[in-house]
Write an enzyme that holds these catalytic residues in place. Sequence first.
Site, PDB file in Angstrom:
ATOM      1  N   HIS A 234      16.831  52.247 -18.777  1.00  0.00           N
ATOM      2  CA  HIS A 234      16.912  53.475 -19.567  1.00  0.00           C
ATOM      3  C   HIS A 234      17.556  53.248 -20.935  1.00  0.00           C
ATOM      4  CE1 HIS A 234      16.530  57.610 -20.541  1.00  0.00           C
ATOM      5  NE2 HIS A 234      17.781  57.575 -20.960  1.00  0.00           N
ATOM      6  N   TYR A 238      16.715  53.626 -25.519  1.00  0.00           N
ATOM      7  CA  TYR A 238      17.570  54.027 -26.645  1.00  0.00           C
ATOM      8  C   TYR A 238      17.765  52.895 -27.631  1.00  0.00           C
ATOM      9  CZ  TYR A 238      17.940  58.649 -25.105  1.00  0.00           C
ATOM     10  OH  TYR A 238      17.588  59.923 -24.797  1.00  0.00           O
ATOM     11  N   HIS A 385       3.466  59.814 -21.520  1.00  0.00           N
ATOM     12  CA  HIS A 385       4.787  60.152 -22.057  1.00  0.00           C
ATOM     13  C   HIS A 385       5.336  59.055 -22.967  1.00  0.00           C
ATOM     14  CE1 HIS A 385       8.979  61.287 -22.302  1.00  0.00           C
ATOM     15  NE2 HIS A 385       9.314  60.150 -21.749  1.00  0.00           N
ATOM     16  N   PHE A 386       5.328  57.803 -22.472  1.00  0.00           N
ATOM     17  CA  PHE A 386       5.997  56.818 -23.334  1.00  0.00           C
ATOM     18  C   PHE A 386       5.116  56.306 -24.466  1.00  0.00           C
ATOM     19  CE2 PHE A 386       5.208  54.150 -19.447  1.00  0.00           C
ATOM     20  CZ  PHE A 386       4.239  53.328 -19.983  1.00  0.00           C
ATOM     21  N   HIS A 387       3.814  56.604 -24.422  1.00  0.00           N
ATOM     22  CA  HIS A 387       3.054  56.329 -25.645  1.00  0.00           C
ATOM     23  C   HIS A 387       3.386  57.355 -26.730  1.00  0.00           C
ATOM     24  CE1 HIS A 387       0.698  53.476 -23.222  1.00  0.00           C
ATOM     25  NE2 HIS A 387       0.542  52.869 -24.381  1.00  0.00           N
ATOM     26  N   ARG A 450      -0.806  55.095 -12.487  1.00  0.00           N
ATOM     27  CA  ARG A 450      -0.658  54.153 -13.589  1.00  0.00           C
ATOM     28  C   ARG A 450      -0.807  52.731 -13.051  1.00  0.00           C
ATOM     29  NH1 ARG A 450       5.682  53.366 -15.250  1.00  0.00           N
ATOM     30  NH2 ARG A 450       4.714  51.829 -16.612  1.00  0.00           N
ATOM     31  N   ARG A 451      -0.860  51.744 -13.916  1.00  0.00           N
ATOM     32  CA  ARG A 451      -0.884  50.326 -13.546  1.00  0.00           C
ATOM     33  C   ARG A 451      -1.940  50.050 -12.483  1.00  0.00           C
ATOM     34  NH1 ARG A 451       5.532  48.799 -13.075  1.00  0.00           N
ATOM     35  NH2 ARG A 451       5.644  48.333 -15.253  1.00  0.00           N
TER      36      ARG A 451
HETATM   37  C1  HEM Z   1      -3.662  50.153 -29.567  1.00  0.00           C
HETATM   38  C2  HEM Z   1      -2.836  50.989 -29.075  1.00  0.00           C
HETATM   39  C3  HEM Z   1      -2.574  51.132 -27.596  1.00  0.00           C
HETATM   40  C4  HEM Z   1      -3.463  51.303 -26.579  1.00  0.00           C
HETATM   41  C5  HEM Z   1      -4.978  51.441 -26.683  1.00  0.00           C
HETATM   42  C6  HEM Z   1      -2.703  51.358 -25.353  1.00  0.00           C
HETATM   43  C7  HEM Z   1      -3.243  51.539 -24.091  1.00  0.00           C
HETATM   44  C8  HEM Z   1      -2.535  51.510 -22.913  1.00  0.00           C
HETATM   45  C9  HEM Z   1      -3.062  51.818 -21.615  1.00  0.00           C
HETATM   46  C10 HEM Z   1      -4.485  52.267 -21.323  1.00  0.00           C
HETATM   47  C11 HEM Z   1      -2.056  51.647 -20.711  1.00  0.00           C
HETATM   48  C12 HEM Z   1      -2.107  51.958 -19.228  1.00  0.00           C
HETATM   49  C13 HEM Z   1      -2.483  50.872 -18.365  1.00  0.00           C
HETATM   50  C14 HEM Z   1      -2.262  51.180 -16.896  1.00  0.00           C
HETATM   51  O1  HEM Z   1      -1.266  51.832 -16.516  1.00  0.00           O
HETATM   52  O2  HEM Z   1      -3.124  50.754 -16.102  1.00  0.00           O
HETATM   53  C15 HEM Z   1      -0.906  51.204 -21.437  1.00  0.00           C
HETATM   54  C16 HEM Z   1       0.317  50.888 -20.865  1.00  0.00           C
HETATM   55  C17 HEM Z   1       1.462  50.619 -21.591  1.00  0.00           C
HETATM   56  N1  HEM Z   1       1.598  50.638 -22.967  1.00  0.00           N
HETATM   57 FE1  HEM Z   1       0.119  50.911 -24.306  1.00  0.00          FE
HETATM   58  N2  HEM Z   1      -1.386  51.190 -25.657  1.00  0.00           N
HETATM   59  C18 HEM Z   1      -1.263  51.060 -27.010  1.00  0.00           C
HETATM   60  C19 HEM Z   1      -0.090  50.899 -27.727  1.00  0.00           C
HETATM   61  C20 HEM Z   1       1.156  50.753 -27.165  1.00  0.00           C
HETATM   62  C21 HEM Z   1       2.379  50.648 -27.909  1.00  0.00           C
HETATM   63  C22 HEM Z   1       2.481  50.668 -29.424  1.00  0.00           C
HETATM   64  C23 HEM Z   1       3.376  50.498 -27.007  1.00  0.00           C
HETATM   65  C24 HEM Z   1       4.855  50.334 -27.195  1.00  0.00           C
HETATM   66  C25 HEM Z   1       5.470  49.928 -28.217  1.00  0.00           C
HETATM   67  C26 HEM Z   1       2.781  50.490 -25.694  1.00  0.00           C
HETATM   68  C27 HEM Z   1       3.472  50.312 -24.524  1.00  0.00           C
HETATM   69  C28 HEM Z   1       2.910  50.351 -23.278  1.00  0.00           C
HETATM   70  C29 HEM Z   1       3.643  50.093 -22.067  1.00  0.00           C
HETATM   71  C30 HEM Z   1       5.125  49.746 -21.950  1.00  0.00           C
HETATM   72  C31 HEM Z   1       2.735  50.261 -21.016  1.00  0.00           C
HETATM   73  C32 HEM Z   1       3.031  50.130 -19.523  1.00  0.00           C
HETATM   74  C33 HEM Z   1       2.778  48.787 -19.030  1.00  0.00           C
HETATM   75  C34 HEM Z   1       3.034  48.725 -17.544  1.00  0.00           C
HETATM   76  O3  HEM Z   1       2.786  49.710 -16.847  1.00  0.00           O
HETATM   77  O4  HEM Z   1       3.517  47.669 -17.106  1.00  0.00           O
HETATM   78  N3  HEM Z   1       1.430  50.662 -25.831  1.00  0.00           N
HETATM   79  N4  HEM Z   1      -1.212  51.141 -22.782  1.00  0.00           N
HETATM   80 CU   LIG Z   2      15.030  56.808 -18.481  1.00  0.00          CU
END
Ligand code: HEM
Ligand SMILES: [Cu+2]
Lengths: 566, 156
Positions: A234, A238, A385-387, A450-451
């Site tokens: 968490h 921050y 949410h975190f996006h 998710r994931r």
């Molecule tokens: C081009 C822009 C982006 C696209 C198209 C994108 C797309 C996605 C998608 C579809 C997932 C879900 C995958 C799943 O749960 O099966 C994901 C997960 C995630 N994204 Fe992005 N994302 C983008 C940018 C970003 C940015 C800028 C960040 C953070 C700085 C970010 C952080 C994350 C994180 C932490 C996860 C979770 C990974 C996990 O569950 O282990 N994403 N993203």
């Molecule tokens: Cu938290």
Amino acid sequence: MKNSALRVEEYSSDLDVRVAPKDAALSMAHIYIAFSAFLVGAIAGLLQGLVRGGMIELPSWLGYYQILTAHGVLLALVFTTYFIFAFLFAGMSRTHGAFSDRLRKLSWTGFIVLTIGTLLAAVLIILNEASVLYTFYAPLTAHPLYYVGLTLFVVGSWISGAALLAHYFSWKKAHKGERTPLFGYMTVATIVLWIIACLGVAVTVLLQMIPWAFGLTDEINVLLSRTLFWYFGHPLVYFWLLPAYIAWYVSIPKIIGGKLFSDSLARMAFVLFLLFSIPVGFHHQLMEAGISHMWKFIQTLLTFVVIVPSLMTAFSIFGTFEQTGRAKGGTGIFYWLHKLPWKDVRFFAPFMGMIIFIPAGAGGIINASFQMNAVIHNTLWVVGHFHLTVGSTVLLTFFGISYWLIPHLTGRKFTPFLNRLGMVQTWLWAIGMFFMSGGMHLIGLLGAPRRTAYTTYQNHPDALVWFEGIFTNYITIAIGGVILFVAAVMMFYNFIYMTWLAPKGDTEFPISEPAEDASETPKVFENWKLWIGIAIVLILFAYTIPIYDMIVNAPPGSPTFDYLIK
Amino acid sequence: MHLHRYEKIWLTFGIGSLIIFLTVLGVSAFAMGHQPPSHMAKVDPQNVRSEAPFDEPGLRQIDETTYQANIIAMAFTYQPNKIEVPVGSTVRFHVTSSDVVHSFTIPNTNVNFMVTPGHINMAEHTFTEPGTYLVLCNEYCGTGHHHMQMTIEVVE
Ligand code: HEM
Ligand SMILES: [Cu+2]
Ligand SMILES: [Cu+2]
């Protein structure tokens, strides 16, 4: 047409106060790695969106969970950390003077250790030896060297953090009795937060995971490891957010031609973030067994305290906007809004981030609401949410910072062309996010996990609805992902342009003058021993009994499971 | 330190709503029993099948309308993989894992909890509509994670 972004005379009054050239080189080294990671991470994100929508299939040598691990590590850990250190090193050099040779050497050491850790982790992800996602929950097991890479990453960041702290305290020594510049104050709060937070992940990785993954111990205490991870997880968010707030408090007032609303409130907000972002990790573990209701509820209460400094931040920032708008002749309830530089991307990109933080924060309140968490836990809602939070509020602010930080460091000009590219980039990012994150939120409410790679759960009707809605559809998410990817490529081009192509010249590193009330800021805010002491007391209160219980009453542990990821 | 009058109003309003909101959460949790799943029972994750109740995974009737379902989550399925109950039944799910972390999630219900090895987690749900309910795992558990599912037949 007159472009308000380019009234250089008005905005660029401090051209002679610069980041020292040797510090600029250090900062740029971080920027190169940050944006390389960003591009690769964005490619992974695009693929994820298309795969989940069933629109493409990955080649056999590339796994879905492999690219998802890469995406999380590259964007959430590598891009953010490198960008944050680039910003903090440059800002500390700009506001507290050039680093001494000794401290600069220490910073480079930090950079090198951080980078060795990053490369080691990257190689293992590429070899498909570490498809455990960026949260690496036990007892799924990665190659032992993956944990070594993560350790080096943390150690490197601590060395860099130590250099920043030392620079601040040597300034303080040389300027006895003076109030420290706000940038330094906020940097210290951020680094102290990071160091205390990392203790949790360091303990689980060094004492639990490494011995277990190397085969020195047979079993791991899974719940303890998860708890130590979330003790870190968490405050990690921050650690991303506070540097964005630094830009809001310290740089944006200057960019819009005004002054910060209040110095003491700004410091107080940062202290509250430091105190209340750590003893709250259980809100990520609300749905798991082995932690009592009572402790979950206590940490949930503490979680909500961060709303107070968040409200203070909102008030300060919008107070600054109004004050500035009125000082420029804006009147009435809303007319002052017209006086803000809407066409200046250095203002507009972070502003878009602030606006997006309103729905993002509301979503966060739902996530942390104890029983309500069951509705959305581990669904795509959370990813939506975190996006918004890190993926939009933090990232758009970091992009906004880039537009002056990079040209300042490379000795180039912030041009009207760059400003236009930046404006288009910001809109594309916001529109892409609207579709992707909006789709994720809604489809998450319908239970989509998710994931999870493409699946229809053997054509179960409850899963097929995720492919059939008008907006609540995996296709919406994929379309948003494509728009975002275009925006990401544009941002990468902007980075290239600012680094190598823009005309030579000067760009200001904007730092606001101290607020009117700065001279009255109570001395107690500088008493770091006090704040760190209170932070430790709160942590001990929130964690001692539950962690003691997890150790003493632990069930038998778990062996390694590395075959499940290959 | 000086607080602007509007800031005082803003913070008072904000903190006031926060207190009301947290009180509602607390009352609903502790007075009305709407607690998140936090079962404290433990098992040996490497010998799940040697201890009751997981030596006989499956459905057990408790009274006329209440059942207990003892389920083992594992990569990449659940055991048993299918259960059947009459409509109107209340089912108490007791779930543990014989390997890594999983979840036990029934979309469109409030049944959605983590299954960590070494612990038994539980939730209860009353099935008022007939149909085939999907159970899925929403915690990443390895290469076959997206195949992990079971069904609950709720029959007239
Ligand atoms: C081009 C822009 C982006 C696209 C198209 C994108 C797309 C996605 C998608 C579809 C997932 C879900 C995958 C799943 O749960 O099966 C994901 C997960 C995630 N994204 Fe992005 N994302 C983008 C940018 C970003 C940015 C800028 C960040 C953070 C700085 C970010 C952080 C994350 C994180 C932490 C996860 C979770 C990974 C996990 O569950 O282990 N994403 N993203
Ligand atoms: Cu938290
Ligand atoms: Cu799974």
